[in-house]
Design a protein around this motif. Structure first.
Motif, PDB file in Angstrom:
ATOM      1  N   HIS A  39       0.836  -1.196   0.000  1.00  0.00           N
ATOM      2  CA  HIS A  39       0.000   0.000   0.000  1.00  0.00           C
ATOM      3  C   HIS A  39       0.875   1.251   0.000  1.00  0.00           C
ATOM      4  O   HIS A  39       2.056   1.198   0.355  1.00  0.00           O
ATOM      5  CB  HIS A  39      -0.896   0.046   1.251  1.00  0.00           C
TER       6      HIS A  39
ATOM      7  N   LYS B 101      -4.691   7.514   7.090  1.00  0.00           N
ATOM      8  CA  LYS B 101      -3.800   6.479   6.555  1.00  0.00           C
ATOM      9  C   LYS B 101      -2.334   6.818   6.746  1.00  0.00           C
ATOM     10  O   LYS B 101      -1.465   5.980   6.512  1.00  0.00           O
ATOM     11  CB  LYS B 101      -4.094   6.237   5.077  1.00  0.00           C
TER      12      LYS B 101
ATOM     13  N   LYS C  79       3.561   2.965  -2.902  1.00  0.00           N
ATOM     14  CA  LYS C  79       3.679   1.514  -2.964  1.00  0.00           C
ATOM     15  C   LYS C  79       4.782   1.153  -3.956  1.00  0.00           C
ATOM     16  O   LYS C  79       4.806   1.659  -5.077  1.00  0.00           O
ATOM     17  CB  LYS C  79       2.358   0.910  -3.420  1.00  0.00           C
TER      18      LYS C  79
END
Length: 247
Positions: free
Chosen positions: A38, A122, A148
C-alpha cells in the motif's frame, strides 16, 4: 525509528547520517529499502523543543544525489557497499499541516503527537501506539509519504532534513522499530549509522581514513556533510535492544 503507518513486508539496508548544524540544530539523512502493498507514510520522531513551530524543520531534497550513502561507504573501503507520485497529505481534525515537496516525497513536520489528527488517517499510526512510547510525548515528527513499491523491494532516494534539537549536545539517530503497530523490546537491525562529530571522535565507531571531501560530493549534499572532517560509522546487524541511538 523505522516506523510506518501501515504494515510493510520487509525493511532492509537502513542508512542514517547525522551531524550538528548551526544554532543547535541537527542534520539527519535517512534511507532504506522496503516492500509494501500500500501507499504509506514513514514517521521519524525527532527530539525537537516543545512548542516548535510548524516550519521549524527544513526539508532538503537529495533526489539528485541518490548515491549519498554509497559515497559515504567509500570512506570505509574494508567493507564493500551493498546493492540495496506525489499526493497531498489530506488534513484530518483541525487545520491541515503544511506539506513540502522534497524530491520524490511529500513531507510534513508534525509538532506533537496530538497534531497527527491533522493528517489523513492512513498516514498515522494505529491508536494506542504512542501510549506505549511515552519517551516521545514531547517529540516532534518528520513524516514522509511513500508510494507503494513497483517491485518487491524498492530503494528510495535519501530523505534529508534539518531540525532544532531539544538537547543541543546530543546527536539523535531514530532507530526504534515499529512496523506493524506493535512495540517489541528487541528488534532485528540492518543499519549503518554515519556521523560527523566535533572533538576527538568516537572510540567505538569506525573512522574514515580520509576527510569527507575525498569521497563525498560535498556540494551535492547541500551543506549536510562537512568536507573538512572525518566520518564515523557504526554497523548494526542482528538483534538489538529496540531503542534510539544517542551520540
Amino acid at each position: 525509528m523505522c516506523c510506518f503507518s501501515k504494515s510493510v513486508d520487509v525493511v532492509a539496508d537502513t542508512n542514517i547520517f547525522a551531524r550538528a548544524s548551526k544554532d543547535g540544530r541537527q542534520f539527519l539523512v535517512y534511507s532504506m529499502q522496503f516492500g509494501a502493498e500500500h501507499d504509506l507514510a514513514m514517521i521519524l520522531p525527532i527530539p525537537t523543543p516543545k512548542g516548535s513551530a510548524e516550519d521549524a524543520v527544513k526539508f532538503i531534497s537529495l533526489k539528485k544525489y541518490e548515491a549519498f550513502f554509497d559515497d559515504l561507504r567509500k570512506g570505509f573501503p574494508i567493507q564493500k557497499g551493498r546493492g540495496p507520485k506525489k499526493e497531498p497529505m489530506l488534513g484530518g481534525l483541525g487545520a491541515a499541516l503544511p506539506v513540502v515537496e522534497v524530491g520524490d516525497f511529500i513531507a510534513s513536520f508534525v509538532p506533537a503527537v496530538k497534531d497527527f489528527a491533522r493528517l489523513d488517517e492512513k498516514f498515522r499510526l494505529p491508536e494506542g501506539v504512542w501510549v506505549k512510547l511515552p519517551q516521545y510525548k514531547e517529540f516532534g515528527f518528520a513524516v514522509f509519504k511513500l508510494k507503494k513499491p513497483e517491485k518487491d523491494l524498492s530503494k528510495v532516494h535519501p530523505m534529508a532534513f534539518e531540525f532544532p534539537r531539544a538537547d543541543k549536545k546530543v546527536l539523535f539517530f531514530p532507530t526504534v522499530h515499529i512496523h506493524d503497530g506493535t512495540v517489541s523490546e528487541k528488534a532485528d537491525f540492518d543499519h549503518s549509522l554515519f556521523c560527523q562529530v566535533e572533538g576527538n571522535g568516537l572510540m567505538a565507531w569506525d573512522e574514515s581514513a580520509q576527510l569527507a571531501e575525498s569521497f563525498v560530493k560535498v556540494k551535492e549534499a547541500h551543506g549536510i556533510v562537512d568536507g573538512n572532517a572525518h566520518v564515523y560509522r557504526k554497523v548494526m546487524k542482528g538483534e538489538f535492544e529496540n531503542k534510539d541511538i544517542l551520540v
